[in-house]
Write an enzyme that holds these catalytic residues in place. Structure first.
Site, PDB file in Angstrom:
ATOM      1  N   ASN A 128       0.811  -1.228   0.000  1.00 43.69           N
ATOM      2  CA  ASN A 128       0.000   0.000   0.000  1.00 43.69           C
ATOM      3  C   ASN A 128       0.842   1.276   0.000  1.00 43.69           C
ATOM      4  O   ASN A 128       0.360   2.343   0.374  1.00 43.69           O
ATOM      5  CB  ASN A 128      -0.951  -0.011   1.208  1.00 43.69           C
ATOM      6  CG  ASN A 128      -1.981  -1.116   1.070  1.00 43.69           C
ATOM      7  OD1 ASN A 128      -2.662  -1.225   0.048  1.00 43.69           O
ATOM      8  ND2 ASN A 128      -2.059  -1.984   2.064  1.00 43.69           N
ATOM      9  N   ILE A 156      10.615  -5.964  -5.030  1.00 44.05           N
ATOM     10  CA  ILE A 156      11.955  -5.435  -4.815  1.00 44.05           C
ATOM     11  C   ILE A 156      12.941  -6.045  -5.823  1.00 44.05           C
ATOM     12  O   ILE A 156      13.166  -7.264  -5.838  1.00 44.05           O
ATOM     13  CB  ILE A 156      12.431  -5.695  -3.358  1.00 44.05           C
ATOM     14  CG1 ILE A 156      11.413  -5.101  -2.369  1.00 44.05           C
ATOM     15  CG2 ILE A 156      13.836  -5.119  -3.154  1.00 44.05           C
ATOM     16  CD1 ILE A 156      11.078  -3.612  -2.548  1.00 44.05           C
ATOM     17  N   ARG A 267      13.969  -5.585 -45.921  1.00 42.83           N
ATOM     18  CA  ARG A 267      12.617  -6.071 -46.198  1.00 42.83           C
ATOM     19  C   ARG A 267      12.099  -5.484 -47.508  1.00 42.83           C
ATOM     20  O   ARG A 267      11.993  -4.258 -47.649  1.00 42.83           O
ATOM     21  CB  ARG A 267      11.696  -5.666 -45.031  1.00 42.83           C
ATOM     22  CG  ARG A 267      10.218  -5.906 -45.271  1.00 42.83           C
ATOM     23  CD  ARG A 267       9.865  -7.369 -45.263  1.00 42.83           C
ATOM     24  NE  ARG A 267       8.423  -7.565 -45.241  1.00 42.83           N
ATOM     25  CZ  ARG A 267       7.845  -8.732 -45.447  1.00 42.83           C
ATOM     26  NH1 ARG A 267       8.583  -9.821 -45.681  1.00 42.83           N
ATOM     27  NH2 ARG A 267       6.538  -8.847 -45.395  1.00 42.83           N
ATOM     28  N   GLN A 336       6.013  -1.934 -35.054  1.00 39.46           N
ATOM     29  CA  GLN A 336       5.162  -1.561 -36.191  1.00 39.46           C
ATOM     30  C   GLN A 336       5.937  -1.619 -37.510  1.00 39.46           C
ATOM     31  O   GLN A 336       5.454  -2.152 -38.507  1.00 39.46           O
ATOM     32  CB  GLN A 336       4.586  -0.156 -35.956  1.00 39.46           C
ATOM     33  CG  GLN A 336       3.533   0.259 -36.956  1.00 39.46           C
ATOM     34  CD  GLN A 336       2.243  -0.551 -36.811  1.00 39.46           C
ATOM     35  OE1 GLN A 336       1.980  -1.126 -35.768  1.00 39.46           O
ATOM     36  NE2 GLN A 336       1.465  -0.615 -37.881  1.00 39.46           N
ATOM     37  N   GLU A 363      10.686   3.141 -10.060  1.00 38.57           N
ATOM     38  CA  GLU A 363      11.411   4.309  -9.517  1.00 38.57           C
ATOM     39  C   GLU A 363      10.583   5.589  -9.624  1.00 38.57           C
ATOM     40  O   GLU A 363      11.100   6.680  -9.873  1.00 38.57           O
ATOM     41  CB  GLU A 363      12.799   4.450 -10.153  1.00 38.57           C
ATOM     42  CG  GLU A 363      13.690   3.308  -9.708  1.00 38.57           C
ATOM     43  CD  GLU A 363      15.166   3.576  -9.778  1.00 38.57           C
ATOM     44  OE1 GLU A 363      15.586   4.742  -9.818  1.00 38.57           O
ATOM     45  OE2 GLU A 363      15.915   2.588  -9.770  1.00 38.57           O
ATOM     46  N   GLY A 364       9.285   5.426  -9.441  1.00 39.19           N
ATOM     47  CA  GLY A 364       8.360   6.556  -9.504  1.00 39.19           C
ATOM     48  C   GLY A 364       7.706   6.601 -10.865  1.00 39.19           C
ATOM     49  O   GLY A 364       8.397   6.735 -11.889  1.00 39.19           O
TER      50      GLY A 364
HETATM   51  N1  COS Z   1      15.072  15.688  -1.825  1.00 33.58           N
HETATM   52  C1  COS Z   1      15.140  16.070  -0.530  1.00 33.58           C
HETATM   53  N2  COS Z   1      14.046  16.230   0.245  1.00 33.58           N
HETATM   54  C2  COS Z   1      12.840  16.000  -0.299  1.00 33.58           C
HETATM   55  C3  COS Z   1      12.691  15.601  -1.651  1.00 33.58           C
HETATM   56  C4  COS Z   1      13.877  15.469  -2.421  1.00 33.58           C
HETATM   57  N3  COS Z   1      13.827  15.102  -3.691  1.00 33.58           N
HETATM   58  N4  COS Z   1      11.373  15.449  -1.919  1.00 33.58           N
HETATM   59  C5  COS Z   1      10.715  15.727  -0.784  1.00 33.58           C
HETATM   60  N5  COS Z   1      11.598  16.070   0.195  1.00 33.58           N
HETATM   61  C6  COS Z   1      11.286  16.449   1.549  1.00 33.58           C
HETATM   62  C7  COS Z   1      10.328  17.628   1.604  1.00 33.58           C
HETATM   63  O1  COS Z   1      11.022  18.846   1.590  1.00 33.58           O
HETATM   64  C8  COS Z   1       9.638  17.385   2.925  1.00 33.58           C
HETATM   65  O2  COS Z   1      10.455  17.830   3.975  1.00 33.58           O
HETATM   66  P1  COS Z   1       9.812  18.617   5.232  1.00 33.58           P
HETATM   67  O3  COS Z   1       9.132  17.562   6.017  1.00 33.58           O
HETATM   68  O4  COS Z   1      10.970  19.241   5.900  1.00 33.58           O
HETATM   69  O5  COS Z   1       8.853  19.631   4.650  1.00 33.58           O
HETATM   70  C9  COS Z   1       9.534  15.873   3.024  1.00 33.58           C
HETATM   71  O6  COS Z   1      10.575  15.374   2.185  1.00 33.58           O
HETATM   72  C10 COS Z   1       8.200  15.350   2.558  1.00 33.58           C
HETATM   73  O7  COS Z   1       7.977  15.838   1.245  1.00 33.58           O
HETATM   74  P2  COS Z   1       6.536  15.853   0.552  1.00 33.58           P
HETATM   75  O8  COS Z   1       5.542  16.439   1.507  1.00 33.58           O
HETATM   76  O9  COS Z   1       6.655  16.456  -0.813  1.00 33.58           O
HETATM   77  O10 COS Z   1       6.260  14.284   0.463  1.00 33.58           O
HETATM   78  P3  COS Z   1       5.074  13.478  -0.165  1.00 33.58           P
HETATM   79  O11 COS Z   1       4.728  12.406   0.752  1.00 33.58           O
HETATM   80  O12 COS Z   1       4.016  14.401  -0.700  1.00 33.58           O
HETATM   81  O13 COS Z   1       5.779  12.746  -1.430  1.00 33.58           O
HETATM   82  C11 COS Z   1       6.507  12.408  -3.692  1.00 33.58           C
HETATM   83  C12 COS Z   1       6.211  13.382  -2.528  1.00 33.58           C
HETATM   84  C13 COS Z   1       5.275  12.076  -4.476  1.00 33.58           C
HETATM   85  C14 COS Z   1       7.499  13.156  -4.563  1.00 33.58           C
HETATM   86  C15 COS Z   1       7.151  11.127  -3.179  1.00 33.58           C
HETATM   87  O14 COS Z   1       6.263  10.383  -2.416  1.00 33.58           O
HETATM   88  C16 COS Z   1       7.661  10.260  -4.312  1.00 33.58           C
HETATM   89  O15 COS Z   1       8.721  10.507  -4.903  1.00 33.58           O
HETATM   90  N6  COS Z   1       6.948   9.178  -4.650  1.00 33.58           N
HETATM   91  C17 COS Z   1       7.393   8.204  -5.598  1.00 33.58           C
HETATM   92  C18 COS Z   1       8.157   7.187  -4.878  1.00 33.58           C
HETATM   93  C19 COS Z   1       8.722   6.192  -5.794  1.00 33.58           C
HETATM   94  O16 COS Z   1       9.545   6.524  -6.621  1.00 33.58           O
HETATM   95  N7  COS Z   1       8.268   4.943  -5.624  1.00 33.58           N
HETATM   96  C20 COS Z   1       8.743   3.859  -6.397  1.00 33.58           C
HETATM   97  C21 COS Z   1       9.882   3.253  -5.714  1.00 33.58           C
HETATM   98  S1  COS Z   1      10.596   2.059  -6.743  1.00 33.58           S
HETATM   99  S2  COS Z   1      12.293   2.015  -5.936  1.00 33.58           S
END
Ligand code: COS
Length: 382
Positions: A128, A156, A267, A336, A363-364
């Site tokens: 989740n 993972i 081809r 294609q 990775e996002g």
């Molecule tokens: N570098 C450093 N700090 C960061 C950062 C970055 N790239 N991105 C966010 N932060 C910090 C913010 O500044 C914030 O700090 P404070 O608490 O001091 O304000 C904290 O981290 C939380 O940030 P935010 O509120 O933006 O977090 P969210 O939970 O909204 O998440 C996203 C933001 C969507 C960007 C994050 O959840 C994300 O990258 N998700 C994708 C994850 C992913 O890649 N999953 C797949 C993994 S496969 S290995």
């Protein structure tokens, strides 16, 4: 296009190209069919010192930066992004140690990683908690001199094959993202096991498993950096790693164009090679434009990250989203151009198209990348 690589950079490209041509391309179909982890090929990469590319020199590495790893991974991507993912995800697992680990922790793990003796994996995602990285449920509780981990990580990469796992766990739920910490869990730690290998649409040479922690006890000093700094290190790790995924996309797209163009030249239809038809030429031209613009963005983003490590997020997300969207489009168009042959398993482009899809997800997702870019633009114009 000439990117004016230094002698050292060209050397990395040449070594990675040789391994791709001699070891990855001849074996990729079999690895895909058997869902087989490319252990021997990774050993060859280790012998060629490629695992040392981003490891600091004082820990036995080459001391390269984001651009050097991008150049390496692009070559592997041209051959097979399953193999390239196994290589790249190793560093995803190790970046938290490089970014936030103590000197002792670096001395313990990094020389073995640089030598290719130990292999890394990154344990963030859970059932989740995918895009919402701060929603993880795995916990770590300090009990005397040991941390006790409980929870399950999902999908993972390098699961079951790695020896070193950077695992994200909650140490203080009340603090939100500030309550997450990263721990190094080693293969064989009590209470730690990996689930069976997942069956996937593509990148079948790479291993994907659950990581299961049942009262998993690890020494206190396996905490990476300070308690509660895990989320920030996770974000920085992903910022640093995403250009590598983008580079896999560039390499994959290049491999698909190479196949499609070679096919179109030989081809024959309506009495001439199909490359003589403008409809095909335009498809190949669009593929080439997409690849070169993606490559330019990935290279310049990687160089920017190397020079400005505190300003990674936006360029990292831009190149990841752009290059992987290009890879999806180019591999689809390669199928294609090759028509019925392209759809058959005996030609590599069907695998390339299956493989490409994951680049837009892991990775996002590319939607999350656009969120990151949008948030940065919002900050810039406020
Ligand atoms: N570098 C450093 N700090 C960061 C950062 C970055 N790239 N991105 C966010 N932060 C910090 C913010 O500044 C914030 O700090 P404070 O608490 O001091 O304000 C904290 O981290 C939380 O940030 P935010 O509120 O933006 O977090 P969210 O939970 O909204 O998440 C996203 C933001 C969507 C960007 C994050 O959840 C994300 O990258 N998700 C994708 C994850 C992913 O890649 N999953 C797949 C993994 S496969 S290995």
């Amino acid at each position: 296009m000439d990117y004016f690589l230094s002698e050292e950079q060209q050397m990395i490209v040449d070594i990675a190209r040789q391994i791709t041509d001699e070891r990855i391309i001849p074996n990729r179909a079999e690895l895909d069919e058997k869902h087989e982890f490319p252990r021997e090929i990774l050993n060859d990469m280790a012998k060629a010192d490629l695992f040392g590319v981003p490891i600091p020199e004082e820990y036995g590495g080459f001391g390269g930066g984001c651009f050097d790893i991008v150049l390496t991974v692009e070559q592997f991507g041209r051959g097979c992004i399953g193999v390239g993912t196994a290589f790249a995800a190793n560093f995803l697992g190790v970046y938290p140690i490089i970014l936030a680990g103590s000197k002792e922790m670096k001395e313990k793990y990094l020389p073995d990683v640089a030598a290719g003796k130990k292999f890394g994996a990154f344990g963030l995602t859970e059932a989740n908690a995918g895009s919402d990285a701060s929603g993880i449920k795995t916990t770590a509780v300090l009990d005397g001199d040991e941390w006790v981990l409980n929870g399950t990580k999902q999908w993972i990469t390098n699961g079951g094959e790695a020896q070193i796992y950077s695992v994200v766990a909650i140490t203080d739920r009340s603090r939100g993202p500030r309550g997450a910490s990263i721990f190094v869990v080693e293969e064989g730690d009590p209470g730690f096991s990996c689930g069976p290998k997942e069956k996937k649409m593509g990148i079948r040479a790479s291993s994907t498993t659950e990581l299961i922690f049942k009262d998993c006890r690890i020494p206190k000093d396996r905490l990476v950096g300070r308690q509660g700094t895990g989320f920030i290190t996770v974000m920085k790790t992903l910022d640093l790693s995403r250009p590598g995924i983008a580079a896999l996309g560039v390499g994959l797209a290049q491999g698909a164009l190479d196949q499609a163009a070679a096919y179109a030249k030989q081809r024959q239809q309506f009495g001439k090679p199909i490359i003589g038809f403008q409809a095909v030429q335009h498809m190949l031209a669009d593929m080439a434009i997409g690849i070169e613009s993606a490559r330019s963005l990935v290279y310049s983003s990687a160089k920017h990250i190397q020079a400005h490590p505190k300003d990674m997020s936006k360029v990292s997300a831009m190149c990841k989203a752009y290059a992987t969207d290009v890879a999806m489009k180019v591999t689809t168009d390669a199928v294609q151009v090759m028509g019925g042959y392209g759809y058959m398993c005996e030609y590599p482009v069907e695998k390339m198209m299956r493989d490409a899809k994951i680049l837009q997800i892991y990775e996002g997702t590319n939607q999350i990348q656009r969120n990151v870019i949008g948030q940065e633009i919002n900050k810039e114009y406020s």
